[in-house]
Design a protein around this motif. Sequence first.
Motif, PDB file in Angstrom:
ATOM      1  N   ALA A   1      -6.206   2.597  -8.582  1.00 55.59           N
ATOM      2  CA  ALA A   1      -5.294   3.225  -9.572  1.00 55.59           C
ATOM      3  C   ALA A   1      -3.695   2.610  -9.592  1.00 55.59           C
ATOM      4  N   ASP A   2      -3.468   2.011  -8.612  1.00 49.25           N
ATOM      5  CA  ASP A   2      -1.961   1.643  -8.347  1.00 49.25           C
ATOM      6  C   ASP A   2      -1.526   0.925  -9.672  1.00 49.25           C
TER       7      ASP A   2
ATOM      8  N   ALA B   1      -4.499  -6.724 -11.949  1.00 51.51           N
ATOM      9  CA  ALA B   1      -4.586  -6.760 -10.625  1.00 51.51           C
ATOM     10  C   ALA B   1      -5.152  -5.278  -9.783  1.00 51.51           C
ATOM     11  N   GLY B   2      -4.846  -4.151 -10.641  1.00 52.39           N
ATOM     12  CA  GLY B   2      -5.356  -2.844 -10.089  1.00 52.39           C
ATOM     13  C   GLY B   2      -6.803  -3.113 -10.129  1.00 52.39           C
TER      14      GLY B   2
ATOM     15  N   PHE C   1       0.989  11.687  -8.882  1.00 51.13           N
ATOM     16  CA  PHE C   1       1.670  12.711  -8.329  1.00 51.13           C
ATOM     17  C   PHE C   1       1.262  12.706  -6.933  1.00 51.13           C
ATOM     18  N   GLY C   2       0.826  11.607  -6.255  1.00 52.02           N
ATOM     19  CA  GLY C   2       0.705  11.659  -4.910  1.00 52.02           C
ATOM     20  C   GLY C   2       1.666  10.695  -4.216  1.00 52.02           C
ATOM     21  N   PRO C   3       1.222   9.781  -3.934  1.00 55.32           N
ATOM     22  CA  PRO C   3       2.366   8.591  -3.279  1.00 55.32           C
ATOM     23  C   PRO C   3       3.423   8.182  -4.211  1.00 55.32           C
ATOM     24  N   TYR C   4       3.150   8.202  -5.403  1.00 56.89           N
ATOM     25  CA  TYR C   4       4.148   7.858  -6.403  1.00 56.89           C
ATOM     26  C   TYR C   4       4.999   8.873  -7.174  1.00 56.89           C
TER      27      TYR C   4
ATOM     28  N   GLN D   1      -2.760   0.822 -12.474  1.00 53.11           N
ATOM     29  CA  GLN D   1      -2.227   1.783 -13.915  1.00 53.11           C
ATOM     30  C   GLN D   1      -1.061   2.457 -13.702  1.00 53.11           C
ATOM     31  N   VAL D   2      -0.864   2.961 -12.403  1.00 54.47           N
ATOM     32  CA  VAL D   2       0.446   3.807 -12.247  1.00 54.47           C
ATOM     33  C   VAL D   2       1.522   2.862 -12.499  1.00 54.47           C
ATOM     34  N   MET D   3       1.685   1.503 -11.874  1.00 51.76           N
ATOM     35  CA  MET D   3       2.907   0.619 -12.250  1.00 51.76           C
ATOM     36  C   MET D   3       2.910   0.532 -13.835  1.00 51.76           C
ATOM     37  N   PHE D   4       1.649   0.438 -14.631  1.00 55.37           N
ATOM     38  CA  PHE D   4       1.723   0.208 -16.002  1.00 55.37           C
ATOM     39  C   PHE D   4       2.526   1.365 -16.555  1.00 55.37           C
ATOM     40  N   LEU D   5       2.299   2.551 -16.068  1.00 52.34           N
ATOM     41  CA  LEU D   5       2.956   3.717 -16.672  1.00 52.34           C
ATOM     42  C   LEU D   5       4.573   3.719 -16.662  1.00 52.34           C
TER      43      LEU D   5
END
Lengths: 172, 102
Positions: free
Chosen positions: B58-59, B51-52, A129-132, B61-65
């Motif tokens: 945390a990037d 890779a994260g 909920f920040g950069p993404y 895991q965000v891409m996995f979401l």
Amino acid sequence: MTALFYIAAVVAVLATVLVITRSNLVHALLYLVVSLFAVAVVFYTLGAPFVAALEVIVYAGAIMMLFVFAVMLLNVSADSPLRVPRSAWIGPLVLVAVLLAELVYGIGLSNHALHAGEVGPQQVSAALFGPYVLGVELASMLLLAALIGARHIAAQPEVPDTEDPAGARDEG
Amino acid sequence: MAAVSLDHGLILAAILFVIGFVGLLTRRNLIVALACIEIMLNAAGLAFVVAGARWGQADGQVMFLFVLAMAAAEVAVGLALAIRFRQSLGRLDVDDADEMKG
């Protein structure tokens, strides 16, 4: 943790091989659930417990449940033979083995150790909920579009008009 | 905590992706094809998470979401198409789809 990773990796690979070789559709889907659980364990050993939980809840819970419901709706058990002739496996297997060898060669064996310690839900949420946050909005729109699209595609077709509107206009 | 090397995680993702790809190329049942696409998407997500975890960010895991949301949308539309396919053609063999010309 390292031993857990390798055990779960072997289970994931074996279960995934069984998914694509079973002729019974329900067995294949249940092996896919096993594979997803194993990947969830891999995520946990990699220090990503939030994603491990989501893998179990969303993938193994929601998406596989959709698959099982679709199989039940379609009554696929009495379907045409699902097995393909053995000769049909040779070409894809050879080509894909070459591709896998290239991938493994490209990844290399440089032995970069992974970062120790886990990235918990708090950090993931802060990034999400920040950069993404734009990606979250786009994902919500994608899910809404998929919902409407699936409803539209799977709906029972309406009873077609007995009269073709264009033909009626010509007669009038 | 994690003494696994980056390469082993990426190789696991590559193996899973390739198994899904073989299934997609060989099996003709529409549901199995969708399941193989799920395997491939899951392997791509695994590569993101590995890779994260390399840098402890945390990037990945965000891409996995995002991959997860995309897989859910894809499977909803795909299974709806499978239901219509079965209703109109009576089978689930993807080779029968060549009757849909025009």
